[in-house]
Scaffold this active site. Structure first.
Site, PDB file in Angstrom:
ATOM      1  N   ASP A  22      -8.516 -16.558  33.500  1.00  0.00           N
ATOM      2  CA  ASP A  22      -9.152 -15.483  34.264  1.00  0.00           C
ATOM      3  C   ASP A  22     -10.155 -16.056  35.257  1.00  0.00           C
ATOM      4  O   ASP A  22     -10.140 -15.712  36.443  1.00  0.00           O
ATOM      5  CB  ASP A  22      -9.840 -14.489  33.314  1.00  0.00           C
ATOM      6  N   GLN A 258      -9.493 -28.356  39.539  1.00  0.00           N
ATOM      7  CA  GLN A 258      -8.238 -27.676  39.902  1.00  0.00           C
ATOM      8  C   GLN A 258      -7.421 -28.466  40.923  1.00  0.00           C
ATOM      9  O   GLN A 258      -6.195 -28.452  40.881  1.00  0.00           O
ATOM     10  CB  GLN A 258      -8.535 -26.270  40.430  1.00  0.00           C
ATOM     11  N   ARG A 274       1.241 -22.901  31.470  1.00  0.00           N
ATOM     12  CA  ARG A 274       0.982 -21.744  30.612  1.00  0.00           C
ATOM     13  C   ARG A 274       0.251 -20.648  31.392  1.00  0.00           C
ATOM     14  O   ARG A 274      -0.083 -20.833  32.570  1.00  0.00           O
ATOM     15  CB  ARG A 274       0.151 -22.185  29.405  1.00  0.00           C
ATOM     16  N   GLU A 276      -1.453 -17.969  33.516  1.00  0.00           N
ATOM     17  CA  GLU A 276      -1.167 -17.364  34.815  1.00  0.00           C
ATOM     18  C   GLU A 276      -1.362 -18.355  35.962  1.00  0.00           C
ATOM     19  O   GLU A 276      -0.485 -18.571  36.789  1.00  0.00           O
ATOM     20  CB  GLU A 276      -2.086 -16.138  35.017  1.00  0.00           C
TER      21      GLU A 276
HETATM   22  O1  TRH Z   1      -6.288 -21.006  30.404  1.00  0.00           O
HETATM   23  P1  TRH Z   1      -5.064 -20.184  30.386  1.00  0.00           P
HETATM   24  O2  TRH Z   1      -4.361 -20.144  29.118  1.00  0.00           O
HETATM   25  O3  TRH Z   1      -5.387 -18.738  30.844  1.00  0.00           O
HETATM   26  C1  TRH Z   1      -4.804 -17.594  30.262  1.00  0.00           C
HETATM   27  C2  TRH Z   1      -4.075 -16.766  31.310  1.00  0.00           C
HETATM   28  O4  TRH Z   1      -4.758 -16.595  32.494  1.00  0.00           O
HETATM   29  C3  TRH Z   1      -3.731 -15.416  30.745  1.00  0.00           C
HETATM   30  O5  TRH Z   1      -3.162 -14.593  31.736  1.00  0.00           O
HETATM   31  C4  TRH Z   1      -4.989 -14.800  30.214  1.00  0.00           C
HETATM   32  O6  TRH Z   1      -4.757 -13.551  29.731  1.00  0.00           O
HETATM   33  C5  TRH Z   1      -5.501 -15.694  29.113  1.00  0.00           C
HETATM   34  O7  TRH Z   1      -5.855 -16.942  29.646  1.00  0.00           O
HETATM   35  C6  TRH Z   1      -6.708 -15.104  28.426  1.00  0.00           C
HETATM   36  O8  TRH Z   1      -4.015 -20.747  31.487  1.00  0.00           O
HETATM   37  P2  TRH Z   1      -4.028 -20.684  33.087  1.00  0.00           P
HETATM   38  O9  TRH Z   1      -3.949 -19.282  33.555  1.00  0.00           O
HETATM   39  O10 TRH Z   1      -3.003 -21.590  33.526  1.00  0.00           O
HETATM   40  O11 TRH Z   1      -5.431 -21.237  33.503  1.00  0.00           O
HETATM   41  C7  TRH Z   1      -5.799 -22.568  33.326  1.00  0.00           C
HETATM   42  C8  TRH Z   1      -6.715 -23.006  34.451  1.00  0.00           C
HETATM   43  O12 TRH Z   1      -7.241 -24.280  34.147  1.00  0.00           O
HETATM   44  C9  TRH Z   1      -6.007 -23.124  35.787  1.00  0.00           C
HETATM   45  O13 TRH Z   1      -6.864 -22.674  36.821  1.00  0.00           O
HETATM   46  C10 TRH Z   1      -5.765 -24.623  35.925  1.00  0.00           C
HETATM   47  C11 TRH Z   1      -6.997 -25.147  35.256  1.00  0.00           C
HETATM   48  N1  TRH Z   1      -6.949 -26.540  34.774  1.00  0.00           N
HETATM   49  C12 TRH Z   1      -7.748 -27.464  35.413  1.00  0.00           C
HETATM   50  O14 TRH Z   1      -8.425 -27.121  36.402  1.00  0.00           O
HETATM   51  N2  TRH Z   1      -7.768 -28.746  34.952  1.00  0.00           N
HETATM   52  C13 TRH Z   1      -7.009 -29.155  33.908  1.00  0.00           C
HETATM   53  O15 TRH Z   1      -7.068 -30.337  33.525  1.00  0.00           O
HETATM   54  C14 TRH Z   1      -6.175 -28.182  33.277  1.00  0.00           C
HETATM   55  C15 TRH Z   1      -5.315 -28.608  32.109  1.00  0.00           C
HETATM   56  C16 TRH Z   1      -6.170 -26.887  33.719  1.00  0.00           C
END
Ligand code: TRH
Length: 389
Positions: A22, A258, A274, A276
């Site tokens: 989120d 990111q 995984r 979103e």
């Molecule tokens: O963290 P998430 O599992 O988020 C989820 C989803 O958004 C879902 O819709 C929501 O309902 C739930 O949380 C509560 O996965 P997501 O969406 O991929 O977000 C991960 C974020 O972390 C993304 O912006 C990429 C970032 N990221 C990094 O910046 N560095 C990293 O090393 C990694 C592994 C991820």
């Protein structure tokens, strides 16, 4: 002359429910609004710890990073003038004090509820619907990101795909990988990134990869994914650690920002993602990917998973589509990942071509920043026509 979205002040409200997604989406959206439109954006976040994992420069309340004003969402909520545009992310419910202040403004702010991404058919029918506030003149509009015309689109930063192509032209994956591992990389290695929850089939897949002819190099950022690998392989995997098991080598990476995470996805042959945001970023990487969807009660997430598969697989040969769908389902707990792997591995090169055309087609649609700004422009014009009370 009417005011355009670019000249308004925006604020985004985000509650961190679980994980990073989120806030990941909101932080990315806020940065894009600043970078592409020069909009003055304030981002309210209730969980500073999670924000600072994604954005280590978030050192104190009020700090500006990448032009975005980062604010702690505290209780009671600080008394401040509401912005012209208010984005309530993922139905997070604005603080009551804020709603009252919004209602008291001479011109009510444009209030948008940004919803979760889905490929389900009903999204087009609900995107852009408004709901008037029961006690004030405020109107909340529901904004649905999506993959098709008639939705709010996806976050795609201007120039991202060119930046990706330029980087891949000038930096080989072996050079990029050297930062994380000193082991030489065999040319035919299948490079895989892993960002997941607790997929039931992880252990089975790792065992299958150990026996592959083609070497598999699995890159795992720190967190739930690396804990899952430690459990499956019954070993410790600290950041910087490496394990060799047969044809499988695992390298543990730090949690990156990111932009670095994007680069990881761009360099890999296959991305296991995984939630979103990483799910969308894998699509901009234009490489085959597998989605570990956020699990919901009573398996409701499978409806979302199937809706995406249906859309994504439209132009694929039947054999390729079914190999992909079988592996995706198995990864999410319906099926056996080790059994589904060989057929999936067989079609990876065809999926790579498909991933590129999908990326180009999605990239040609209006981005979420564009659709939001268009909506705000139209709403401002309507507000201009309303005589003051
Ligand atoms: O963290 P998430 O599992 O988020 C989820 C989803 O958004 C879902 O819709 C929501 O309902 C739930 O949380 C509560 O996965 P997501 O969406 O991929 O977000 C991960 C974020 O972390 C993304 O912006 C990429 C970032 N990221 C990094 O910046 N560095 C990293 O090393 C990694 C592994 C991820």
């Amino acid at each position: 002359m009417s005011v355009s979205a670019n000249h308004t002040k925006w604020e985004i409200f985000c509650r961190v429910v679980d994980n990073y997604g989120d806030i990941g989406v909101c932080w990315r959206l806020a940065r894009a609004l600043v970078a592409e439109r020069g909009i003055d954006v304030r981002l309210w976040v209730d969980d500073w710890g999670t924000l600072s994992r994604l954005c280590p420069q978030a050192v104190h309340d009020g700090v500006r990073v990448a032009g975005v004003e980062l604010r702690r969402w505290m209780n009671p909520f600080p008394v401040e003038e509401p912005a012209d545009v208010v984005i309530e992310a993922f139905g997070c419910n604005l603080p009551k004090e804020r709603e009252r202040a919004m209602a008291a403004r001479e011109k009510p702010p444009i209030w948008v509820n940004l919803e979760y991404l889905s490929a389900e058919d009903w999204v087009c029918g609900y995107h852009g619907l408004s709901s008037p506030h029961p006690e004030s003149l405020l109107i909340k509009t529901f904004f649905f990101p999506g993959f098709v015309e008639g939705t709010g689109g996806l976050i795609l930063e201007k120039g991202l795909l060119d930046r990706r192509d330029q980087l891949l032209k000038k930096q080989s994956r072996a050079d990029w990988l050297r930062v994380f591992s000193k082991e030489p990389l065999r040319e035919d290695t299948l490079l895989v990134s892993l960002f997941c929850y607790e997929p039931f089939g992880l252990a089975g897949l790792l065992r299958r990869w150990e026996k592959e002819e083609r070497p598999v190099l699995l890159l795992v950022p720190e967190g739930r994914s690396s804990i899952g690998v430690e459990t499956a392989l019954e070993t410790n995997l600290p950041v910087g650690g490496e394990i060799q098991r047969g044809a499988l080598r695992v390298v543990a990476l730090p949690f990156m920002d990111q932009d670095d995470f994007d680069e990881l996805l761009w360099h890999c042959d296959l991305n296991l993602v995984r939630g979103e945001d990483s799910f969308v970023r894998a699509q901009w990487a234009a490489r085959p990917f597998v989605w570990n969807i956020y699990p919901q009660k009573e398996d409701a997430h499978f409806v979302k998973l199937e809706a995406f598969l249906k859309l994504y697989c439209v132009d694929l040969r039947e054999e390729v589509a079914s190999a992909m769908a079988a592996f995706w389902r198995a990864w999410n707990g319906r099926g056996d990942t080790a059994e589904a792997w060989p057929a999936f591995a067989q079609v990876l090169s065809e999926l790579e071509n498909h991933a590129s055309s999908w990326c180009v087609a999605q990239g040609a649609q209006s981005s979420l920043v564009t659709t939001l700004c268009q909506f705000v422009d139209t709403s401002l014009k309507k507000l201009d026509k309303i005589p003051p009370l």
